[in-house]
Scaffold this motif. Structure first.
Motif, PDB file in Angstrom:
ATOM      1  N   ALA A  90      -7.493 -15.403 -25.144  1.00  0.00           N
ATOM      2  CA  ALA A  90      -8.170 -14.647 -24.094  1.00  0.00           C
ATOM      3  C   ALA A  90      -9.242 -15.484 -23.418  1.00  0.00           C
ATOM      4  O   ALA A  90      -9.940 -16.272 -24.066  1.00  0.00           O
ATOM      5  CB  ALA A  90      -8.794 -13.386 -24.679  1.00  0.00           C
ATOM      6  N   ASN A  91      -9.369 -15.279 -22.118  1.00  0.00           N
ATOM      7  CA  ASN A  91     -10.528 -15.783 -21.371  1.00  0.00           C
ATOM      8  C   ASN A  91     -10.647 -14.976 -20.092  1.00  0.00           C
ATOM      9  O   ASN A  91      -9.853 -14.063 -19.832  1.00  0.00           O
ATOM     10  CB  ASN A  91     -10.431 -17.286 -21.095  1.00  0.00           C
ATOM     11  CG  ASN A  91      -9.237 -17.687 -20.255  1.00  0.00           C
ATOM     12  OD1 ASN A  91      -8.575 -16.842 -19.654  1.00  0.00           O
ATOM     13  ND2 ASN A  91      -8.959 -18.981 -20.218  1.00  0.00           N
ATOM     14  N   ARG A  92     -11.642 -15.298 -19.317  1.00  0.00           N
ATOM     15  CA  ARG A  92     -11.879 -14.539 -18.090  1.00  0.00           C
ATOM     16  C   ARG A  92     -11.541 -15.333 -16.846  1.00  0.00           C
ATOM     17  O   ARG A  92     -12.110 -15.105 -15.782  1.00  0.00           O
ATOM     18  CB  ARG A  92     -13.332 -14.067 -18.044  1.00  0.00           C
ATOM     19  CG  ARG A  92     -13.674 -12.982 -19.056  1.00  0.00           C
ATOM     20  CD  ARG A  92     -15.018 -12.380 -18.765  1.00  0.00           C
ATOM     21  NE  ARG A  92     -15.281 -11.170 -19.523  1.00  0.00           N
ATOM     22  CZ  ARG A  92     -16.166 -11.080 -20.492  1.00  0.00           C
ATOM     23  NH1 ARG A  92     -16.864 -12.138 -20.845  1.00  0.00           N
ATOM     24  NH2 ARG A  92     -16.358  -9.941 -21.122  1.00  0.00           N
ATOM     25  N   LEU A  93     -10.586 -16.245 -16.978  1.00  0.00           N
ATOM     26  CA  LEU A  93     -10.156 -17.067 -15.849  1.00  0.00           C
ATOM     27  C   LEU A  93      -8.861 -16.529 -15.262  1.00  0.00           C
ATOM     28  O   LEU A  93      -8.147 -15.763 -15.921  1.00  0.00           O
ATOM     29  CB  LEU A  93      -9.968 -18.512 -16.317  1.00  0.00           C
ATOM     30  CG  LEU A  93     -11.235 -19.183 -16.836  1.00  0.00           C
ATOM     31  CD1 LEU A  93     -10.920 -20.570 -17.365  1.00  0.00           C
ATOM     32  CD2 LEU A  93     -12.308 -19.242 -15.758  1.00  0.00           C
ATOM     33  N   PRO A  94      -8.541 -16.909 -14.025  1.00  0.00           N
ATOM     34  CA  PRO A  94      -7.285 -16.466 -13.419  1.00  0.00           C
ATOM     35  C   PRO A  94      -6.086 -16.868 -14.250  1.00  0.00           C
ATOM     36  O   PRO A  94      -6.134 -17.832 -15.024  1.00  0.00           O
ATOM     37  CB  PRO A  94      -7.289 -17.182 -12.063  1.00  0.00           C
ATOM     38  CG  PRO A  94      -8.726 -17.418 -11.766  1.00  0.00           C
ATOM     39  CD  PRO A  94      -9.362 -17.684 -13.092  1.00  0.00           C
ATOM     40  N   ILE A  95      -4.978 -16.151 -14.081  1.00  0.00           N
ATOM     41  CA  ILE A  95      -3.818 -16.376 -14.951  1.00  0.00           C
ATOM     42  C   ILE A  95      -3.257 -17.790 -14.822  1.00  0.00           C
ATOM     43  O   ILE A  95      -2.627 -18.285 -15.755  1.00  0.00           O
ATOM     44  CB  ILE A  95      -2.710 -15.336 -14.722  1.00  0.00           C
ATOM     45  CG1 ILE A  95      -2.180 -15.388 -13.287  1.00  0.00           C
ATOM     46  CG2 ILE A  95      -3.191 -13.942 -15.065  1.00  0.00           C
ATOM     47  CD1 ILE A  95      -0.921 -14.546 -13.097  1.00  0.00           C
ATOM     48  N   TYR A  96      -3.463 -18.448 -13.679  1.00  0.00           N
ATOM     49  CA  TYR A  96      -2.911 -19.790 -13.485  1.00  0.00           C
ATOM     50  C   TYR A  96      -3.844 -20.891 -13.996  1.00  0.00           C
ATOM     51  O   TYR A  96      -3.505 -22.068 -13.917  1.00  0.00           O
ATOM     52  CB  TYR A  96      -2.599 -20.024 -12.007  1.00  0.00           C
ATOM     53  CG  TYR A  96      -1.599 -19.038 -11.459  1.00  0.00           C
ATOM     54  CD1 TYR A  96      -1.990 -18.048 -10.554  1.00  0.00           C
ATOM     55  CD2 TYR A  96      -0.270 -19.069 -11.866  1.00  0.00           C
ATOM     56  CE1 TYR A  96      -1.081 -17.130 -10.064  1.00  0.00           C
ATOM     57  CE2 TYR A  96       0.648 -18.152 -11.380  1.00  0.00           C
ATOM     58  CZ  TYR A  96       0.236 -17.185 -10.476  1.00  0.00           C
ATOM     59  OH  TYR A  96       1.139 -16.272  -9.994  1.00  0.00           O
ATOM     60  N   SER A  97      -4.989 -20.514 -14.510  1.00  0.00           N
ATOM     61  CA  SER A  97      -5.922 -21.514 -15.007  1.00  0.00           C
ATOM     62  C   SER A  97      -5.335 -22.249 -16.199  1.00  0.00           C
ATOM     63  O   SER A  97      -4.727 -21.636 -17.079  1.00  0.00           O
ATOM     64  CB  SER A  97      -7.238 -20.856 -15.421  1.00  0.00           C
ATOM     65  OG  SER A  97      -8.073 -21.791 -16.084  1.00  0.00           O
ATOM     66  N   SER A  98      -5.529 -23.550 -16.237  1.00  0.00           N
ATOM     67  CA  SER A  98      -5.044 -24.362 -17.355  1.00  0.00           C
ATOM     68  C   SER A  98      -6.150 -24.687 -18.349  1.00  0.00           C
ATOM     69  O   SER A  98      -5.918 -25.410 -19.318  1.00  0.00           O
ATOM     70  CB  SER A  98      -4.429 -25.665 -16.828  1.00  0.00           C
ATOM     71  OG  SER A  98      -5.405 -26.411 -16.113  1.00  0.00           O
ATOM     72  N   LYS A  99      -7.320 -24.149 -18.111  1.00  0.00           N
ATOM     73  CA  LYS A  99      -8.427 -24.390 -19.038  1.00  0.00           C
ATOM     74  C   LYS A  99      -8.142 -23.686 -20.357  1.00  0.00           C
ATOM     75  O   LYS A  99      -7.710 -22.530 -20.370  1.00  0.00           O
ATOM     76  CB  LYS A  99      -9.732 -23.884 -18.444  1.00  0.00           C
ATOM     77  CG  LYS A  99     -10.953 -24.195 -19.282  1.00  0.00           C
ATOM     78  CD  LYS A  99     -12.226 -23.759 -18.578  1.00  0.00           C
ATOM     79  CE  LYS A  99     -13.443 -24.097 -19.415  1.00  0.00           C
ATOM     80  NZ  LYS A  99     -14.700 -23.683 -18.756  1.00  0.00           N
ATOM     81  N   PRO A 100      -8.356 -24.356 -21.483  1.00  0.00           N
ATOM     82  CA  PRO A 100      -8.089 -23.719 -22.783  1.00  0.00           C
ATOM     83  C   PRO A 100      -8.906 -22.446 -22.955  1.00  0.00           C
ATOM     84  O   PRO A 100     -10.093 -22.417 -22.638  1.00  0.00           O
ATOM     85  CB  PRO A 100      -8.521 -24.783 -23.787  1.00  0.00           C
ATOM     86  CG  PRO A 100      -8.372 -26.072 -23.056  1.00  0.00           C
ATOM     87  CD  PRO A 100      -8.747 -25.768 -21.639  1.00  0.00           C
ATOM     88  N   PRO A 101      -8.280 -21.376 -23.420  1.00  0.00           N
ATOM     89  CA  PRO A 101      -8.996 -20.113 -23.618  1.00  0.00           C
ATOM     90  C   PRO A 101     -10.123 -20.242 -24.645  1.00  0.00           C
ATOM     91  O   PRO A 101     -10.095 -21.103 -25.516  1.00  0.00           O
ATOM     92  CB  PRO A 101      -7.923 -19.153 -24.123  1.00  0.00           C
ATOM     93  CG  PRO A 101      -6.643 -19.728 -23.619  1.00  0.00           C
ATOM     94  CD  PRO A 101      -6.849 -21.213 -23.678  1.00  0.00           C
TER      95      PRO A 101
END
Length: 122
Positions: A98-109
């Motif tokens: 889980a994270n609060r970034l857009p679904i296409y974000s590649s940043k690790p949750p």
């Protein structure tokens, strides 16, 4: 902060189906983009699917498109991964994240579950 617990893994023959579920703690579940990742033996962890905070958008890696479906129930604080037409290449430990970034974000949750094993035999 959110805590995640996966369930539903197991062993299945090729062509079969499994449904994974991830239960989240916390009162802000509906503010998180939810994701599934997997890690096969000897391989790096890879993205599988993501769903936006309200379930309105989904995103899949190419290898599972048309076979896997991600869904969420914000009233129950759960996110599921329905996996159909499984192949031995789907064998891996599956993680909810889980994270609060857009679904296409590649940043690790930020938040991860402990993982659940899926084994597909030929």
């Amino acid at each position: 902060q959110v805590q995640l617990v996966e369930s539903g893994g197991g062993s299945v023959q090729a062509g079969g189906s499994l449904r994974l579920s991830c239960a989240a703690s916390g009162r802000t579940f509906d503010s998180y983009t939810m994701r599934w990742f997997r890690q096969a033996p000897g391989k790096e962890r890879e993205f599988v699917a993501a769903i936006s905070w309200n379930g309105g958008s989904t995103y899949y890696t190419d290898s599972v498109k048309g076979r896997f479906t991600i869904s969420r129930d914000n009233a129950k604080n759960t996110v599921d991964l329905q996996m159909n037409s499984l192949t031995p290449e789907d064998t891996a430990v599956y993680y909810c994240a889980a994270n609060r970034l857009p679904i296409y974000s590649s940043k690790p949750p930020e938040y991860w579950g402990q993982g659940t094993q899926v084994t597909v035999s030929s």
